[in-house]
Design a protein around this motif. Structure first.
Motif, PDB file in Angstrom:
ATOM      1  N   THR A   1      75.174  53.054  49.472  1.00  0.00           N
ATOM      2  CA  THR A   1      76.157  53.608  50.402  1.00  0.00           C
ATOM      3  C   THR A   1      75.538  53.617  51.794  1.00  0.00           C
ATOM      4  OG1 THR A   1      75.392  55.899  50.230  1.00  0.00           O
ATOM      5  CG2 THR A   1      77.057  55.166  48.605  1.00  0.00           C
ATOM      6  N   GLY A   2      76.343  53.952  52.775  1.00  0.00           N
ATOM      7  CA  GLY A   2      75.832  54.084  54.132  1.00  0.00           C
ATOM      8  C   GLY A   2      74.740  55.131  54.236  1.00  0.00           C
ATOM      9  N   HIS A   3      74.804  56.154  53.390  1.00  0.00           N
ATOM     10  CA  HIS A   3      73.782  57.206  53.405  1.00  0.00           C
ATOM     11  C   HIS A   3      72.402  56.664  53.037  1.00  0.00           C
ATOM     12  CE1 HIS A   3      76.393  60.670  54.051  1.00  0.00           C
ATOM     13  NE2 HIS A   3      77.280  60.035  53.294  1.00  0.00           N
ATOM     14  N   GLY A   4      72.364  55.675  52.137  1.00  0.00           N
ATOM     15  CA  GLY A   4      71.078  55.133  51.690  1.00  0.00           C
ATOM     16  C   GLY A   4      70.244  54.565  52.821  1.00  0.00           C
ATOM     17  N   TRP A   5      70.881  53.854  53.743  1.00  0.00           N
ATOM     18  CA  TRP A   5      70.142  53.249  54.858  1.00  0.00           C
ATOM     19  C   TRP A   5      70.069  54.155  56.078  1.00  0.00           C
ATOM     20  CZ3 TRP A   5      66.933  49.257  55.349  1.00  0.00           C
ATOM     21  CH2 TRP A   5      66.801  48.440  54.222  1.00  0.00           C
ATOM     22  N   ALA A   6      71.012  55.073  56.237  1.00  0.00           N
ATOM     23  CA  ALA A   6      70.987  55.964  57.399  1.00  0.00           C
ATOM     24  C   ALA A   6      69.701  56.771  57.442  1.00  0.00           C
ATOM     25  CB  ALA A   6      72.205  56.884  57.389  1.00  0.00           C
ATOM     26  N   GLY A   7      69.260  57.255  56.298  1.00  0.00           N
ATOM     27  CA  GLY A   7      68.032  58.050  56.266  1.00  0.00           C
ATOM     28  C   GLY A   7      66.816  57.256  56.705  1.00  0.00           C
ATOM     29  N   ILE A   8      66.721  56.027  56.232  1.00  0.00           N
ATOM     30  CA  ILE A   8      65.584  55.166  56.597  1.00  0.00           C
ATOM     31  C   ILE A   8      65.643  54.811  58.075  1.00  0.00           C
ATOM     32  CG2 ILE A   8      64.562  52.875  56.230  1.00  0.00           C
ATOM     33  CD1 ILE A   8      65.724  53.117  53.297  1.00  0.00           C
ATOM     34  N   LEU A   9      66.814  54.377  58.531  1.00  0.00           N
ATOM     35  CA  LEU A   9      66.966  53.954  59.927  1.00  0.00           C
ATOM     36  C   LEU A   9      66.745  55.114  60.892  1.00  0.00           C
ATOM     37  CD1 LEU A   9      70.000  51.552  59.499  1.00  0.00           C
ATOM     38  CD2 LEU A   9      67.606  50.920  59.931  1.00  0.00           C
ATOM     39  N   ASN A  10      67.073  56.311  60.465  1.00  0.00           N
ATOM     40  CA  ASN A  10      66.876  57.477  61.321  1.00  0.00           C
ATOM     41  C   ASN A  10      65.402  57.686  61.661  1.00  0.00           C
ATOM     42  OD1 ASN A  10      67.927  59.703  62.773  1.00  0.00           O
ATOM     43  ND2 ASN A  10      67.265  61.074  61.130  1.00  0.00           N
ATOM     44  N   THR A  11      64.517  57.272  60.781  1.00  0.00           N
ATOM     45  CA  THR A  11      63.079  57.485  61.014  1.00  0.00           C
ATOM     46  C   THR A  11      62.458  56.443  61.946  1.00  0.00           C
ATOM     47  OG1 THR A  11      62.373  56.175  59.105  1.00  0.00           O
ATOM     48  CG2 THR A  11      62.808  58.524  58.716  1.00  0.00           C
ATOM     49  N   ILE A  12      63.152  55.316  62.159  1.00  0.00           N
ATOM     50  CA  ILE A  12      62.549  54.247  62.970  1.00  0.00           C
ATOM     51  C   ILE A  12      63.344  53.887  64.216  1.00  0.00           C
ATOM     52  CG2 ILE A  12      61.319  53.226  61.015  1.00  0.00           C
ATOM     53  CD1 ILE A  12      63.530  51.054  60.925  1.00  0.00           C
ATOM     54  N   ARG A  13      64.487  54.497  64.410  1.00  0.00           N
ATOM     55  CA  ARG A  13      65.329  54.107  65.548  1.00  0.00           C
ATOM     56  C   ARG A  13      64.825  54.722  66.847  1.00  0.00           C
ATOM     57  NH1 ARG A  13      70.062  58.066  66.517  1.00  0.00           N
ATOM     58  NH2 ARG A  13      69.391  59.855  65.293  1.00  0.00           N
ATOM     59  N   PRO A  14      65.074  54.006  67.944  1.00  0.00           N
ATOM     60  CA  PRO A  14      64.750  54.599  69.243  1.00  0.00           C
ATOM     61  C   PRO A  14      65.739  55.722  69.567  1.00  0.00           C
ATOM     62  CG  PRO A  14      65.572  52.335  69.487  1.00  0.00           C
ATOM     63  CD  PRO A  14      65.519  52.635  68.029  1.00  0.00           C
ATOM     64  N   ASP A  15      65.328  56.647  70.388  1.00  0.00           N
ATOM     65  CA  ASP A  15      66.156  57.819  70.708  1.00  0.00           C
ATOM     66  C   ASP A  15      67.485  57.470  71.360  1.00  0.00           C
ATOM     67  OD1 ASP A  15      64.276  59.507  69.616  1.00  0.00           O
ATOM     68  OD2 ASP A  15      63.392  60.084  71.540  1.00  0.00           O
ATOM     69  N   TYR A  16      67.556  56.352  72.070  1.00  0.00           N
ATOM     70  CA  TYR A  16      68.780  55.975  72.788  1.00  0.00           C
ATOM     71  C   TYR A  16      69.799  55.274  71.897  1.00  0.00           C
ATOM     72  CZ  TYR A  16      66.422  51.456  72.868  1.00  0.00           C
ATOM     73  OH  TYR A  16      65.776  50.305  72.494  1.00  0.00           O
ATOM     74  N   MET A  17      69.446  55.016  70.635  1.00  0.00           N
ATOM     75  CA  MET A  17      70.306  54.216  69.767  1.00  0.00           C
ATOM     76  C   MET A  17      71.160  55.062  68.831  1.00  0.00           C
ATOM     77  SD  MET A  17      69.368  51.090  67.203  1.00  0.00           S
ATOM     78  CE  MET A  17      69.201  49.901  68.524  1.00  0.00           C
ATOM     79  N   LYS A  18      72.437  54.723  68.816  1.00  0.00           N
ATOM     80  CA  LYS A  18      73.372  55.270  67.830  1.00  0.00           C
ATOM     81  C   LYS A  18      73.384  54.303  66.654  1.00  0.00           C
ATOM     82  CE  LYS A  18      78.377  55.930  67.275  1.00  0.00           C
ATOM     83  NZ  LYS A  18      79.670  55.820  67.982  1.00  0.00           N
ATOM     84  N   ILE A  19      73.390  54.836  65.436  1.00  0.00           N
ATOM     85  CA  ILE A  19      73.433  54.003  64.225  1.00  0.00           C
ATOM     86  C   ILE A  19      74.733  54.317  63.484  1.00  0.00           C
ATOM     87  CG2 ILE A  19      72.336  53.471  62.010  1.00  0.00           C
ATOM     88  CD1 ILE A  19      70.344  52.777  64.029  1.00  0.00           C
ATOM     89  N   VAL A  20      75.430  53.253  63.058  1.00  0.00           N
ATOM     90  CA  VAL A  20      76.652  53.399  62.266  1.00  0.00           C
ATOM     91  C   VAL A  20      76.412  52.681  60.941  1.00  0.00           C
ATOM     92  CG1 VAL A  20      79.126  52.912  62.136  1.00  0.00           C
ATOM     93  CG2 VAL A  20      78.074  53.437  64.351  1.00  0.00           C
ATOM     94  N   CYS A  21      76.536  53.409  59.836  1.00  0.00           N
ATOM     95  CA  CYS A  21      76.309  52.842  58.501  1.00  0.00           C
ATOM     96  C   CYS A  21      77.567  53.026  57.642  1.00  0.00           C
ATOM     97  CB  CYS A  21      75.117  53.522  57.824  1.00  0.00           C
ATOM     98  SG  CYS A  21      73.541  53.240  58.630  1.00  0.00           S
ATOM     99  N   PRO A  22      78.446  52.023  57.643  1.00  0.00           N
ATOM    100  CA  PRO A  22      79.649  52.102  56.801  1.00  0.00           C
ATOM    101  C   PRO A  22      79.296  52.017  55.310  1.00  0.00           C
ATOM    102  CG  PRO A  22      79.820  50.331  58.435  1.00  0.00           C
ATOM    103  CD  PRO A  22      78.411  50.800  58.430  1.00  0.00           C
TER     104      PRO A  22
END
Length: 181
Positions: free
Chosen positions: A34-55
């Motif tokens: 699900t989108g939740h599976g990758w949101a957690g991982i991406l949250n740890t490596i994304r730059p502060d200025y980036m919004k992440i959308v995980c459908p």
């Protein structure tokens, strides 16, 4: 053939930028996730200025898994290495690409409202999600900031048209081999 339409099975997971929002990444998960599976991982490596959308993909029967219903961007019919059978439902691939295009349009509108353009929007995905990201970018005239395709392939054994001039940088990797286009 009837044109398939896809709807996400839930609202996408959205990670708001931690600082001033100046870029967006749309990232698609793999089969059964699900989108939740990758949101957690991406949250740890994304730059502060980036919004992440995980459908999250719609839940559909997957032929390869005895028709078991699970989140999937398209049906997988076979995994024969010799490609003697059609591996994936190409109409489902197209339908999911249209879904991704609609998310791209929504996010592009938001970036435009901040005087930013599609050059600050990237797409990506893992496995099935990566296949949809690649299919979408290869069939688009849009130029985005980038496309990240992890552990995936180009659906339908499409060979990219060598005359195709993609302006969007693509990082496509699978296993121990990688190609940077």
């Amino acid at each position: 053939k009837t044109k398939q339409t896809r709807k996400m099975s839930a609202l996408p997971v959205v990670l708001k930028a931690r600082a001033q929002h100046t870029a967006t990444m749309i990232f698609l998960h793999g089969l059964g996730d699900t989108g939740h599976g990758w949101a957690g991982i991406l949250n740890t490596i994304r730059p502060d200025y980036m919004k992440i959308v995980c459908p999250t993909a719609p839940s559909i029967p997957v032929s390869l898994n005895n028709g078991f219903v699970m989140p999937a961007w398209y049906d997988i019919k076979d995994i024969a290495q010799d490609r003697s059978a059609i591996r994936e439902d190409l109409e489902g691939v197209k339908a999911s690409s249209r879904l991704l295009e609609s998310v791209i349009l929504m996010e592009a509108r938001e970036l435009s409202s901040m005087d930013l353009g599609k050059s600050r929007l990237m797409i990506g995905g893992f496995s099935q999600g990566g296949a949809i990201a690649l299919n979408t970018i290869m069939g688009s005239q849009e130029t985005l900031a980038g496309c990240v395709a992890l552990s995936t392939y180009i659906p339908g054994d499409q060979v990219p048209d060598l005359e195709l001039k993609l302006e969007t940088p693509i990082f496509h990797c699978h296993g121990d081999r990688r190609a940077h286009v």
